[in-house]
Design an enzyme around this catalytic site. Structure first.
Site, PDB file in Angstrom:
ATOM      1  N   PHE A 165       0.845  -1.195   0.000  1.00 33.25           N
ATOM      2  CA  PHE A 165       0.000   0.000   0.000  1.00 33.25           C
ATOM      3  C   PHE A 165       0.879   1.243   0.000  1.00 33.25           C
ATOM      4  O   PHE A 165       0.685   2.189   0.739  1.00 33.25           O
ATOM      5  CB  PHE A 165      -0.961  -0.021   1.203  1.00 33.25           C
ATOM      6  N   THR A 183       3.852  -5.187  -4.289  1.00 32.32           N
ATOM      7  CA  THR A 183       5.098  -4.869  -3.584  1.00 32.32           C
ATOM      8  C   THR A 183       6.185  -4.527  -4.604  1.00 32.32           C
ATOM      9  O   THR A 183       6.043  -4.806  -5.795  1.00 32.32           O
ATOM     10  CB  THR A 183       5.551  -6.058  -2.699  1.00 32.32           C
ATOM     11  N   LYS A 215       7.353  -6.890 -11.253  1.00 32.01           N
ATOM     12  CA  LYS A 215       8.066  -7.557 -12.339  1.00 32.01           C
ATOM     13  C   LYS A 215       8.844  -8.788 -11.870  1.00 32.01           C
ATOM     14  O   LYS A 215       9.094  -9.697 -12.655  1.00 32.01           O
ATOM     15  CB  LYS A 215       9.070  -6.582 -12.986  1.00 32.01           C
ATOM     16  N   GLU A 221      -0.564  -6.888 -16.286  1.00 23.43           N
ATOM     17  CA  GLU A 221      -0.506  -5.799 -17.270  1.00 23.43           C
ATOM     18  C   GLU A 221       0.464  -4.703 -16.864  1.00 23.43           C
ATOM     19  O   GLU A 221       1.133  -4.117 -17.702  1.00 23.43           O
ATOM     20  CB  GLU A 221      -1.912  -5.229 -17.479  1.00 23.43           C
ATOM     21  N   VAL A 240       4.904  -4.234 -17.735  1.00 19.72           N
ATOM     22  CA  VAL A 240       5.689  -3.873 -18.915  1.00 19.72           C
ATOM     23  C   VAL A 240       5.606  -2.390 -19.259  1.00 19.72           C
ATOM     24  O   VAL A 240       6.624  -1.734 -19.466  1.00 19.72           O
ATOM     25  CB  VAL A 240       5.284  -4.723 -20.138  1.00 19.72           C
ATOM     26  N   GLY A 260      11.078  12.409  -9.514  1.00 19.96           N
ATOM     27  CA  GLY A 260      10.561  11.148  -9.000  1.00 19.96           C
ATOM     28  C   GLY A 260      10.580  10.023 -10.012  1.00 19.96           C
ATOM     29  O   GLY A 260      10.001   8.966  -9.777  1.00 19.96           O
ATOM     30  N   GLU A 305      15.002   6.300  -8.900  1.00 16.42           N
ATOM     31  CA  GLU A 305      15.187   5.994  -7.481  1.00 16.42           C
ATOM     32  C   GLU A 305      16.479   6.636  -6.973  1.00 16.42           C
ATOM     33  O   GLU A 305      17.329   7.063  -7.757  1.00 16.42           O
ATOM     34  CB  GLU A 305      15.328   4.473  -7.291  1.00 16.42           C
ATOM     35  N   LYS A 343      11.530  -6.215 -18.404  1.00 14.28           N
ATOM     36  CA  LYS A 343      10.333  -6.022 -19.224  1.00 14.28           C
ATOM     37  C   LYS A 343      10.470  -6.745 -20.567  1.00 14.28           C
ATOM     38  O   LYS A 343       9.513  -7.353 -21.062  1.00 14.28           O
ATOM     39  CB  LYS A 343      10.082  -4.530 -19.421  1.00 14.28           C
ATOM     40  N   GLY A 354       3.734   6.220 -13.128  1.00 13.21           N
ATOM     41  CA  GLY A 354       2.704   7.092 -12.568  1.00 13.21           C
ATOM     42  C   GLY A 354       1.759   6.294 -11.709  1.00 13.21           C
ATOM     43  O   GLY A 354       1.401   5.178 -12.042  1.00 13.21           O
TER      44      GLY A 354
END
Lengths: 341, 341
Positions: free
Chosen positions: A8, A95, A124, A148, A151, A205, A208, A223, A320
Site C-alpha cells: 500500500f 510490492t 516484475k 498488465e 511492462v 521522482g 530511485e 520487461k 505514474g
C-alpha cells in the site's frame, strides 16, 4: 470479487484510487470489487470481510495513521492466513520489484495460486524470474495470472497482444521501456550533462535514489524478458537478456548523433535469432523522425512487427501512480471475464 | 464456427488469407472456423456445408473462374436463405461501404442479426448509419456485433478501448483516420502539388477513381462517428459530424506551415462540448515533432486522452488487404469468446 491488496505504497494507493474511480464501470458490468484486506509492512495491515473503506484507508495512509484503526476492522497478525479461497478471490500483489530473489512478491504469488486465488500483479520480479512455474500453477488451479502493469505501467500492451494482435503473426517487438532513461536521454539532447539529467530525473521522482536499476538497463531487461516469455513464447532467463545501460553515453556522442539527424534511445528488442528468440537492451542511435526518436520525456513505446499489419506502434506513460493503478483495474476486469476466451 | 463470407473482393480475399494463416491460432484455442458459403455478385456465390476450400477459392477468384465450379459445392440462387442459424453461426460482411444508404451491407447485417447469427463486418456503412438499431438487435438476439475493421483497418483500436482502456476514463480521442489524405499531405510536404499527390495516391491504390470519399473527409467522418457512438457512448448521426476535406490546402499553406515547424493533417476529433459529445474532421496544423505530425505516409493514428493514463497513442497501417483481413480474424476470436466478459 473479494480482493486482498498486498503493498500500500505509491502503486497500492494508485490502485485504490483507480478502484474507486472505476466503481461505475464495475457496476455497469454487474461486478462488485470489494477489498477485504490490505497488507503493508510500513502502513500496517487490516482486514474486514464486509469490505474496507478505500477512501478512508487512503486518507489514513497519507496522514501516517496506522491502517488497523479503520473502524470495524481486524488487524492482521498472519498475512499468510488471508491467502485462502474462503477469505478472498484475488490477490493484488503490488510490492516493489526485486530482480534477484523476486521476494517478497514471489512468495505471495505462489501462496495465492496454491490456494486457488486469481492473481493481479504489477511486480516484475515474480513474472520475470518464475513465469513458467507460476503460469503452470495458475493453469493447474484454473485461475488467472495477470500482470498488465509489469511492462508499460498501465498502457495496455499485454491485453493488446492477447486480444487485438492475436493471430496477426507477431515477428518481434522493439521499444523504449524505461522512462527514466528516456527522460535523461531527452534532456541530454537538449544540452544537459549526464549527471544533471540524472539529478533532474530523481527530482521528478522518475529515478530511485539508487538509479542503477534504470540506468544499467535492469528494469528494461526484465520487461523485455516478460515480453519474450509471456507474449512471444520464448523460454529465456534474465541472464539471457543482453544488457547495456546508458552510463557510457557522453555529451559528445549525443551531439554527434544529433548532427547526423539521429538520437540515442535505450532500445529493448525481442526478435528471432538463429537459435530461437533473443532479447536485448542497449543504447541505439535511431532517426529523430522515427517513432522511437520522436518519443521524448519519460514515456514508453513499443513497436510490434507483424505479418498481417506490418508495424503497430503503441505509446503511453512509463510510470505514474494512476497509470499503474489502471493496470490493476484492467487485470481485474480480465479476471472477471476469465474462463471465457 | 460456420461462417458465411459476403463480399469476395480485395477485403474478402484478404480475410480468407488471414483465416488460412490463423488456422494454428484457432487450433491452439480449440476452435474451428469453417467457411460454409461465399457470396459475391462479381465472382459468384457458392455453398458447401462441409466447408469450402479457401485456397482453391482464392486461386479461382484471382484467375477469374466462377466460384461455383468449386468441387462438391452448390451454387447459391437465394443468398438470403443462407442467413439461417441452421446454416451458419457468423455472417462476415465485407461488401463496400455506402454512407448514403448503407446498402447492401445494412440489409445483410439486419437479416443475419434477425436470424440469430453473430456478425463481423469491415463495412462502415451499417455501423455509421444504424449502430443503435443494430446493437439493439444483437443484444436482443444474444449475439455479437463486431466491426474492428471499420476504424483503423485492422489495427485493433476498438478492442483496445473495450479491453485495456476500459475504466481508464476516456475523455476524448483525436487522430488521423484517412490514409489517402495523410499520404497526399505527406507528399505535399515534400513539394508535390495537390493534383500530383492525388494522382500518386491513386497509382498506389490508396485512393479510389472517385477520390471524394477520402479528400472531402467522408471516410474519416464515418470513422469518427463510429468512435463517438460505439466507444464514447455518443448518439450522433453522420450529419452531426463537422466535416471539411483537404481540397483547400494549397502548396503555399503547406510551405507556411513548414516554416513554422508545423504540418497539415486531416484530424478527426471526438470530444465533449457544452452539449454532449462533438465530432469533427478538418485540416489542422500540428507541430511536426508531435505524434500526429511525425505520422507520414498512408498510416493511421489515434491519440486517446484518458484520466488514468494521460495520452495513449496507437498507430498502424491505414489500409491493406491483409490488415483488413486481420480485423475479421480479431472479430472472430472475440465472437468465439462471446458471452464471457
Amino acid at each position: 470479487m473479494r480482493l486482498i491488496l498486498v503493498g500500500f505504497g505509491t502503486v497500492g494507493r494508485g490502485a485504490a484510487e483507480c478502484l474507486i474511480a472505476a466503481t461505475p464501470e464495475f457496476v455497469r458490468r454487474g461486478l462488485e470489487a470489494r477489498v477485504v484486506a490490505v497488507v503493508d509492512p510500513v502502513v500496517g495491515s487490516v482486514a474486514r470481510p464486509a469490505g474496507l473503506d478505500l477512501e478512508r484507508l487512503l486518507r489514513m495512509a497519507d496522514d501516517g495513521e496506522p491502517l488497523d484503526r479503520h473502524p470495524d476492522a481486524e488487524s492482521v497478525d498472519d498475512p499468510g492466513a488471508l491467502f485462502d479461497a474462503d477469505v478472498a478471490d484475488v490477490l493484488v500483489e503490488l510490492t516493489p520489484t526485486n530482480l534477484t530473489t523476486g521476494e517478497p512478491g514471489l512468495g505471495h504469488v505462489r501462496a495465492a495460486l496454491a490456494a486457488g486465488l486469481h492473481v493481479a500483479t504489477t511486480n516484475k520480479g515474480p513474472i520475470a524470474l518464475a513465469y513458467p512455474e507460476l503460469e503452470g500453477m495458475a493453469r493447474a488451479a484454473g485461475v488467472a495470472l495477470r500482470f498488465e502493469g509489469t511492462v508499460m505501467s498501465g498502457t495496455p500492451v499485454l491485453s493488446l497482444c492477447e486480444q487485438g494482435l492475436s493471430g496477426a503473426g507477431l515477428r518481434g517487438v522493439r521499444g523504449v521501456l524505461n522512462g527514466t532513461c528516456n527522460f535523461m536521454l531527452s534532456r541530454m539532447e537538449e544540452g544537459a550533462g549526464y549527471d544533471d539529467a540524472l539529478e533532474e530525473a530523481q527530482r521528478h521522482g522518475y529515478a530511485e535514489a539508487d538509479p542503477s536499476g534504470d540506468v544499467d538497463g535492469w528494469d528494461a531487461a526484465a520487461k523485455a524478458l516478460i515480453l519474450a516469455n509471456c507474449v512471444l513464447g520464448a523460454d529465456l532467463r534474465l541472464d539471457d537478456v543482453e544488457r547495456r545501460g546508458i552510463g557510457d553515453i557522453t555529451a559528445e556522442a549525443v551531439r554527434a548523433a544529433l548532427d547526423a539527424g539521429e538520437t540515442w534511445r535505450l532500445v529493448a528488442r525481442v526478435e528471432r535469432g538463429d537459435n530461437g528468440w533473443r532479447a536485448a537492451v542497449r543504447p541505439e542511435m535511431v532517426p529523430r523522425s522515427s517513432p522511437l526518436g520522436a518519443l521524448t520525456g519519460p514515456g514508453n513505446m513499443l513497436v510490434f512487427e507483424t505479418d498481417a499489419l506490418g508495424e503497430v506502434v503503441i505509446s503511453g506513460p512509463g510510470a505514474g501512480r494512476r497509470a499503474t493503478g489502471h493496470a490493476v483495474l484492467a487485470d481485474l476486469l480480465a479476471i472477471a471475464g476469465h474462463g471465457a476466451g
